[in-house]
Design an enzyme around this catalytic site. Structure first.
Site, PDB file in Angstrom:
ATOM      1  N   ARG A   1      56.477  53.534  57.382  1.00  0.00           N
ATOM      2  CA  ARG A   1      57.831  53.418  57.950  1.00  0.00           C
ATOM      3  C   ARG A   1      58.851  54.152  57.080  1.00  0.00           C
ATOM      4  O   ARG A   1      59.791  54.747  57.590  1.00  0.00           O
ATOM      5  CB  ARG A   1      58.264  51.942  58.021  1.00  0.00           C
ATOM      6  CG  ARG A   1      57.388  51.091  58.882  1.00  0.00           C
ATOM      7  CD  ARG A   1      58.149  50.481  60.074  1.00  0.00           C
ATOM      8  NE  ARG A   1      57.199  50.325  61.183  1.00  0.00           N
ATOM      9  CZ  ARG A   1      57.237  50.994  62.306  1.00  0.00           C
ATOM     10  NH1 ARG A   1      58.195  51.848  62.550  1.00  0.00           N
ATOM     11  NH2 ARG A   1      56.317  50.830  63.236  1.00  0.00           N
TER      12      ARG A   1
ATOM     13  N   HIS B   1      34.310  45.891  51.278  1.00  0.00           N
ATOM     14  CA  HIS B   1      34.062  46.767  50.117  1.00  0.00           C
ATOM     15  C   HIS B   1      32.828  46.335  49.324  1.00  0.00           C
ATOM     16  O   HIS B   1      32.269  47.126  48.568  1.00  0.00           O
ATOM     17  CB  HIS B   1      35.311  46.897  49.234  1.00  0.00           C
ATOM     18  CG  HIS B   1      35.569  45.747  48.316  1.00  0.00           C
ATOM     19  ND1 HIS B   1      36.238  44.623  48.701  1.00  0.00           N
ATOM     20  CD2 HIS B   1      35.240  45.546  47.016  1.00  0.00           C
ATOM     21  CE1 HIS B   1      36.308  43.779  47.680  1.00  0.00           C
ATOM     22  NE2 HIS B   1      35.711  44.310  46.639  1.00  0.00           N
TER      23      HIS B   1
ATOM     24  N   GLU C   1      35.622  34.216  40.169  1.00  0.00           N
ATOM     25  CA  GLU C   1      36.679  35.080  39.617  1.00  0.00           C
ATOM     26  C   GLU C   1      37.470  34.280  38.600  1.00  0.00           C
ATOM     27  O   GLU C   1      37.769  33.101  38.846  1.00  0.00           O
ATOM     28  CB  GLU C   1      37.621  35.528  40.731  1.00  0.00           C
ATOM     29  CG  GLU C   1      36.937  36.376  41.785  1.00  0.00           C
ATOM     30  CD  GLU C   1      37.938  36.878  42.792  1.00  0.00           C
ATOM     31  OE1 GLU C   1      38.452  37.975  42.583  1.00  0.00           O
ATOM     32  OE2 GLU C   1      38.216  36.161  43.767  1.00  0.00           O
TER      33      GLU C   1
ATOM     34  N   ASP D   1      38.955  34.680  52.916  1.00  0.00           N
ATOM     35  CA  ASP D   1      39.129  35.824  52.019  1.00  0.00           C
ATOM     36  C   ASP D   1      37.793  36.321  51.469  1.00  0.00           C
ATOM     37  O   ASP D   1      37.599  37.523  51.286  1.00  0.00           O
ATOM     38  CB  ASP D   1      40.047  35.395  50.857  1.00  0.00           C
ATOM     39  CG  ASP D   1      40.403  36.545  49.935  1.00  0.00           C
ATOM     40  OD1 ASP D   1      40.800  37.602  50.445  1.00  0.00           O
ATOM     41  OD2 ASP D   1      40.278  36.395  48.703  1.00  0.00           O
TER      42      ASP D   1
ATOM     43  N   HIS E   1      32.598  38.950  52.456  1.00  0.00           N
ATOM     44  CA  HIS E   1      31.783  39.440  51.337  1.00  0.00           C
ATOM     45  C   HIS E   1      30.510  38.604  51.137  1.00  0.00           C
ATOM     46  O   HIS E   1      29.409  39.134  51.030  1.00  0.00           O
ATOM     47  CB  HIS E   1      32.569  39.431  50.028  1.00  0.00           C
ATOM     48  CG  HIS E   1      33.873  40.166  50.093  1.00  0.00           C
ATOM     49  ND1 HIS E   1      34.052  41.307  50.829  1.00  0.00           N
ATOM     50  CD2 HIS E   1      35.071  39.937  49.507  1.00  0.00           C
ATOM     51  CE1 HIS E   1      35.295  41.747  50.680  1.00  0.00           C
ATOM     52  NE2 HIS E   1      35.932  40.919  49.897  1.00  0.00           N
TER      53      HIS E   1
ATOM     54  N   LYS F   1      38.554  30.959  42.631  1.00  0.00           N
ATOM     55  CA  LYS F   1      39.464  31.622  41.694  1.00  0.00           C
ATOM     56  C   LYS F   1      39.652  30.671  40.512  1.00  0.00           C
ATOM     57  O   LYS F   1      39.421  29.468  40.633  1.00  0.00           O
ATOM     58  CB  LYS F   1      40.796  31.925  42.377  1.00  0.00           C
ATOM     59  CG  LYS F   1      40.632  32.926  43.540  1.00  0.00           C
ATOM     60  CD  LYS F   1      41.795  33.853  43.665  1.00  0.00           C
ATOM     61  CE  LYS F   1      41.666  34.808  44.843  1.00  0.00           C
ATOM     62  NZ  LYS F   1      41.073  36.104  44.486  1.00  0.00           N
TER      63      LYS F   1
ATOM     64  N   LYS G   1      34.574  36.086  35.497  1.00  0.00           N
ATOM     65  CA  LYS G   1      34.316  36.859  36.714  1.00  0.00           C
ATOM     66  C   LYS G   1      32.842  37.202  36.733  1.00  0.00           C
ATOM     67  O   LYS G   1      32.342  37.866  35.819  1.00  0.00           O
ATOM     68  CB  LYS G   1      35.157  38.139  36.711  1.00  0.00           C
ATOM     69  CG  LYS G   1      34.954  38.979  37.966  1.00  0.00           C
ATOM     70  CD  LYS G   1      35.991  40.076  38.076  1.00  0.00           C
ATOM     71  CE  LYS G   1      35.706  41.017  39.232  1.00  0.00           C
ATOM     72  NZ  LYS G   1      35.969  40.452  40.546  1.00  0.00           N
TER      73      LYS G   1
HETATM   74  C1  BG6 Z   1      39.040  40.950  47.985  1.00  0.00           C
HETATM   75  C2  BG6 Z   1      39.741  39.628  48.053  1.00  0.00           C
HETATM   76  O1  BG6 Z   1      38.522  41.287  49.241  1.00  0.00           O
HETATM   77  O2  BG6 Z   1      37.974  40.865  47.044  1.00  0.00           O
HETATM   78  C3  BG6 Z   1      40.273  39.229  46.680  1.00  0.00           C
HETATM   79  O3  BG6 Z   1      40.819  39.713  48.974  1.00  0.00           O
HETATM   80  C4  BG6 Z   1      39.165  39.266  45.659  1.00  0.00           C
HETATM   81  O4  BG6 Z   1      40.863  37.939  46.717  1.00  0.00           O
HETATM   82  C5  BG6 Z   1      38.415  40.587  45.723  1.00  0.00           C
HETATM   83  O5  BG6 Z   1      39.743  39.089  44.386  1.00  0.00           O
HETATM   84  C6  BG6 Z   1      37.180  40.546  44.837  1.00  0.00           C
HETATM   85  O6  BG6 Z   1      36.607  41.821  44.815  1.00  0.00           O
HETATM   86  P1  BG6 Z   1      35.718  42.293  43.591  1.00  0.00           P
HETATM   87  O7  BG6 Z   1      35.210  43.619  44.003  1.00  0.00           O
HETATM   88  O8  BG6 Z   1      36.638  42.338  42.398  1.00  0.00           O
HETATM   89  O9  BG6 Z   1      34.662  41.254  43.420  1.00  0.00           O
END
Ligand code: BG6
Length: 468
Positions: free
Chosen positions: A47, A178, A216, A235, A240, A336, A341
């Site tokens: 935008r 991802h 995490e 999320d 994932h 979280k 992690k």
């Molecule tokens: C994202 C989530 O898709 O993945 C986040 O929205 C999360 O909340 C993240 O922290 C974790 O990804 P990775 O690759 O760091 O494990």
């Protein structure tokens, strides 16, 4: 043979941080490795009002971070990177005219990637606008890339699929998760189906349980606006972790291609027994201390509404009622503000049918063999087993076989680099099919609608007490 064809890579939401943090670095890295990808042109769309030159500079910043001393791609940006504002009244018709003019000027054949780097609530309006402006109709190919979350429950995911399918066929849609771009996740299939030894014990006869953990250490950080509407189930679990589950549990595909692999993943989801409230534990981090530093409760984080009951921890137990897995518990856990992690999958094998060493009970307990697959960090495998301790009277001691990616391969590529390369080459293997999304929401929507209690847990712990 797959190849990089000349195309226009259109980023909708280009002023957001996904472009500078992930997309631009991944595209540059790909171009450095594949010269032929320099035929790509990038059009940022948002935008805000911005000139081509200003957008080029913001994209160059991503390049500069990798190459402070300069890179020949910096000059490349001058005639390959453009910006179009959606403001100023011309909207998507203006965008259509700009795309046509760039394609003409740069001699492009009309191949287009539309990447929605946007907040999820704007997906429907954007897809509708792209369709209404006929941007998907082109003499070349058009591909649509959508970030997660795809819908927020079963009904909205159906509606979004219906809308997307009005303008794009399934073979043009690239739903990003991802995790599928991570090397360690892709390796799950190679590990299972490339090593007959492991596949021969990969079933209910030999496996006692499977645990998938995505922990995490950070809290919600600056993303409360999105996260509070979402929570850990939407999320992390729905996408994932469910992808990890599918890859661990699926049957061997007939061929190693997108359709065959995705069909097998869908069958896993279709075989999961509906979740009951007692299978699910939800938690939310309270205030506390981590490494001697005070840590705010989730409810006190900036942007989280007072009294929020959004879960930041989920643990659930499920069963896959098929021939391979019936009776084997799968536990999925994410949170979280966990101690560290770490993403790992632990496959625990059945114990030996008889303990030969029972007479020496206190020193000769037989431990189950565990295959521990660490997806991040310290990517690699540990296979745990017992050996006889030399010289002692009979005593068993645990040892492990260990493999670490970094010791053999060095740094692993970023997930986005792999995924963008696949989008441009039209390979959907690492992207989520419509039926995967629907089956996943079908599984979790009843849990989301059940208003289950959310238990507090201390930051730096492994979740609510009852999680143990
Ligand atoms: C994202 C989530 O898709 O993945 C986040 O929205 C999360 O909340 C993240 O922290 C974790 O990804 P990775 O690759 O760091 O494990």
């Amino acid at each position: 043979m797959r190849s990089f064809q000349p195309h226009l890579f259109v980023i909708l939401g280009a002023s957001g941080d996904l472009t500078s943090r992930k997309l631009a670095p991944a595209l540059f890295h790909l171009m450095e490795r594949h010269n032929e990808l320099r035929c790509c042109h990038i059009l940022g769309v948002a935008r805000s009002d911005m000139s081509d030159a200003a957008f080029r500079d913001s994209v160059r910043d991503a390049l500069h971070e990798r190459h402070p001393e300069g890179s020949d791609l910096s000059a490349w940006c001058d005639d390959h990177v453009f910006y179009q504002s959606l403001g100023g009244g011309s909207g998507y018709d203006g965008l259509a005219r700009r795309i046509a003019s760039i394609e003409k000027e740069c001699g492009l054949p009309g191949n287009r990637v539309f990447y929605l780097a946007l907040p999820p609530k704007t997906f429907p309006g954007t897809i509708e606008a792209l369709g209404q402006a006929n941007l998907h109709e082109t003499p070349g190919w058009a591909r649509l890339v959508i970030e997660k979350p795809f819908g927020h429950d079963l009904t909205s995911a159906h509606a979004l699929n219906d809308l997307v399918h009005r303008y794009f066929s399934e073979s043009q849609i690239f739903r990003i998760d991802h995790y599928l771009g991570k090397e360690t996740v892709q390796n799950l299939l190679v590990f299972r189906f490339g090593n007959a030894l492991f596949e021969s014990v990969w079933h209910r006869g030999q496996i006692e349980r499977v645990d998938i953990q995505v922990h995490e250490d950070l809290g919600v950080e600056t993303r409360a606006g999105y996260y509070d509407q979402s929570g850990a189930l939407r999320d992390m679990v729905q996408n994932h972790i469910t992808q990890l589950l599918s890859l661990v549990a699926m049957e061997a595909p007939a061929r190693f291609d997108a359709d065959s692999i995705r069909q097998e993943k869908i069958k896993v989801l279709e075989s999961i027994v509906p979740l009951r409230p007692e299978d699910v534990l939800l938690g939310q981090y309270a205030a506390g201390e981590v490494d001697g530093e005070p840590v705010r409760a989730y409810r006190e984080e900036t942007g989280v509404p007072d009294g929020s009951t959004t879960e930041t921890f989920v643990r659930l137990r499920m069963e896959i009622a098929n021939w391979r897995w019936r009776g084997v518990p799968f536990t999925l856990e994410t949170g979280k503000r966990m101690p560290e992690k770490r993403t790992r999958i632990a496959i625990r094998f059945q114990p030996a049918p008889v303990s030969l060493f029972r007479p020496y009970e206190d020193t000769c307990n037989v431990r189950p063999n565990i295959l521990e697959i660490t997806l991040q960090p310290d990517e690699g495998f540990n296979l745990h087993f017992d050996v006889k301790q030399p010289r002692m009277p009979l005593r068993l001691t645990p040892r492990r076989l260990r493999f670490r990616y970094d010791e053999v391969f060095g740094d692993l590529p970023e997930a986005y680099e792999t995924l963008l390369g696949d989008v441009i080459q039209g390979d959907q293997t690492l992207f989520v099919h419509a039926d995967e999304v629907i089956n996943s929401w079908r599984l979790y929507t009843p849990v989301l609608e059940a208003s289950l209690p959310v238990h507090p847990y201390a930051p730096g712990s492994t979740g609510p007490n009852s999680a143990s």
